[in-house]
Design a protein around this motif. Structure first.
Motif, short mmCIF file in Angstrom:
data_model
loop_
_atom_site.label_atom_id
_atom_site.label_comp_id
_atom_site.label_asym_id
_atom_site.label_seq_id
_atom_site.Cartn_x
_atom_site.Cartn_y
_atom_site.Cartn_z
N ALA A 71 0.84 -1.21 0.00
CA ALA A 71 0.00 0.00 0.00
C ALA A 71 0.87 1.25 0.00
N ILE A 72 1.95 1.22 0.78
CA ILE A 72 2.85 2.39 0.81
C ILE A 72 3.49 2.59 -0.55
N ALA A 73 3.87 1.49 -1.21
CA ALA A 73 4.47 1.60 -2.55
C ALA A 73 3.48 2.21 -3.53
N ALA A 74 2.22 1.81 -3.43
CA ALA A 74 1.21 2.36 -4.33
C ALA A 74 1.01 3.85 -4.08
N ALA A 75 0.96 4.24 -2.80
CA ALA A 75 0.79 5.66 -2.49
C ALA A 75 1.99 6.46 -2.97
N GLU A 76 3.17 5.89 -2.79
CA GLU A 76 4.39 6.58 -3.23
C GLU A 76 4.40 6.77 -4.74
N ALA A 77 3.93 5.76 -5.46
CA ALA A 77 3.88 5.87 -6.92
C ALA A 77 2.88 6.95 -7.33
N ALA A 78 1.73 6.99 -6.66
CA ALA A 78 0.70 7.98 -7.03
C ALA A 78 1.22 9.40 -6.81
N VAL A 79 1.76 9.65 -5.61
CA VAL A 79 2.24 11.01 -5.32
C VAL A 79 3.46 11.34 -6.17
N GLY A 80 4.35 10.36 -6.34
CA GLY A 80 5.56 10.59 -7.14
C GLY A 80 5.23 10.96 -8.57
N LEU A 81 4.30 10.25 -9.17
CA LEU A 81 3.94 10.54 -10.56
C LEU A 81 3.26 11.91 -10.68
N ALA A 82 2.44 12.26 -9.67
CA ALA A 82 1.84 13.60 -9.70
C ALA A 82 2.91 14.67 -9.59
N LEU A 83 3.91 14.44 -8.73
CA LEU A 83 5.01 15.40 -8.60
C LEU A 83 5.78 15.52 -9.91
N LEU A 84 6.01 14.38 -10.56
CA LEU A 84 6.72 14.40 -11.84
C LEU A 84 5.95 15.21 -12.87
N LEU A 85 4.63 15.02 -12.87
CA LEU A 85 3.81 15.75 -13.83
C LEU A 85 3.89 17.26 -13.56
N ALA A 86 3.84 17.62 -12.26
CA ALA A 86 3.92 19.04 -11.91
C ALA A 86 5.28 19.60 -12.29
N VAL A 87 6.34 18.84 -12.04
CA VAL A 87 7.69 19.30 -12.38
C VAL A 87 7.83 19.45 -13.89
N PHE A 88 7.27 18.51 -14.62
CA PHE A 88 7.40 18.57 -16.08
C PHE A 88 6.64 19.76 -16.66
N THR A 89 5.45 20.03 -16.13
CA THR A 89 4.71 21.17 -16.66
C THR A 89 5.39 22.48 -16.29
N ARG A 90 6.09 22.51 -15.16
CA ARG A 90 6.75 23.74 -14.73
C ARG A 90 8.09 23.95 -15.43
N CYS A 91 8.88 22.87 -15.54
CA CYS A 91 10.26 23.01 -16.03
C CYS A 91 10.46 22.46 -17.45
N GLY A 92 9.55 21.62 -17.90
CA GLY A 92 9.70 21.07 -19.24
C GLY A 92 10.70 19.95 -19.35
N THR A 93 11.21 19.48 -18.25
CA THR A 93 12.15 18.36 -18.28
C THR A 93 12.01 17.54 -17.00
N LEU A 94 12.47 16.31 -17.06
CA LEU A 94 12.48 15.46 -15.86
C LEU A 94 13.90 15.14 -15.43
N HIS A 95 14.86 15.86 -16.01
CA HIS A 95 16.25 15.58 -15.68
C HIS A 95 16.56 16.12 -14.29
N ALA A 96 17.11 15.26 -13.42
CA ALA A 96 17.31 15.65 -12.02
C ALA A 96 18.32 16.79 -11.88
N ASP A 97 19.29 16.87 -12.79
CA ASP A 97 20.30 17.93 -12.67
C ASP A 97 19.74 19.32 -12.95
N GLU A 98 18.58 19.36 -13.60
CA GLU A 98 17.97 20.66 -13.91
C GLU A 98 17.23 21.22 -12.69
#
Lengths: 138, 101
Positions: free
Chosen positions: B68-95
């Motif tokens: 259950a924790i893994a599922a919650a982590e995936a849900a929140v993580g993917l939402a964060l990735l989507l927010a980061v991508f819409t804001r920065c246009g990349t998913l590269h960690a160095d950016e």
């Protein structure tokens, strides 16, 4: 491709859980992993930047260093694991394998953690929607 | 060949190390998230192994919470990735170095 590999890893882990006589855990794990890998593959298709520019930004020697560190970690942990003499698995009865046991345990002994897990999943779902919406608005 | 707890734990260790290596090597945050999920899978297998060898169904119950924790982590993580991508246009960690400033 990487999401497909993740699905393969999850299926293998599910098969090992079946070997370990935990069919209910294996079922839950495979269902969750199937959902996660599907969403991952969707996100990989949507968001991955496979251009040469992205590849050029890799850290130099980073892969070698990480492979060495991971190999070292694996060796150290395997030595620690292999030291004690473990025997073959004891015979498991119906009590251990039954999903009834698990279900009863979830509503009696682990009722509070079970409810809290449900609340956590709900909070995660709501939080993911809010974060995604906020990202759109920025 | 008899299956012993060592075999299960060695598989779990190998899986965890592969996940750790992936989280360190890959600079793409989506790949890092997948690697973290692989590490969660390793912990699930180890937990189920210990539960099987001690014949304690409580271990299997605890495994459910890890899933259950893994599922919650995936849900929140993917939402964060989507927010980061819409804001920065990349998913590269160095950016992602706004916290440095």
């Amino acid at each position: 491709m990487c999401a497909a590999w993740f699905a393969g890893v999850a299926l293998s882990a599910g098969a090992i859980l079946l070997i370990l006589r935990a069919p209910m855990v294996a079922g839950a794990f495979v269902i969750v992993a199937a959902g996660v890998s599907m969403v991952f593959s969707l996100f990989v298709m949507m968001l991955m930047d496979s251009s040469k520019r992205a590849r050029a930004r890799q850290i130099r020697f980073g892969k070698v260093l990480a492979a060495v560190a991971a190999g070292y970690l694996a060796i150290v942990m395997m030595i620690a694991v292999a030291a004690p003499p473990f025997a073959a698995a004891p015979a498991s009865g119906d009590y251990f394998e039954s999903s009834l046991t698990m279900g009863k345990m979830m509503v009696s002994q682990y009722a509070l953690p079970f409810e809290l897990t449900g609340v956590m999943l709900l909070a995660a779902a709501v939080a993911s929607i809010i974060i995604a919406k906020r990202g759109e608005g920025a | 060949m008899t299956l012993t707890l060592q075999h299960v734990l060695i598989f779990s260790v190998a899986l965890f190390s592969i996940g750790a290596a992936g989280a360190c090597v890959r600079r793409n945050m989506l790949m890092m998230l997948i690697s973290i999920q692989i590490m969660f899978s390793a912990s699930v297998v180890a937990m189920a192994g210990f539960s099987r060898w001690n014949l304690l169904p409580e271990g299997n119950a605890a495994t459910f919470f890890i899933i259950a924790i893994a599922a919650a982590e995936a849900a929140v993580g993917l939402a964060l990735l989507l927010a980061v991508f819409t804001r920065c246009g990349t998913l590269h960690a160095d950016e992602m170095k706004l916290l440095k400033d």
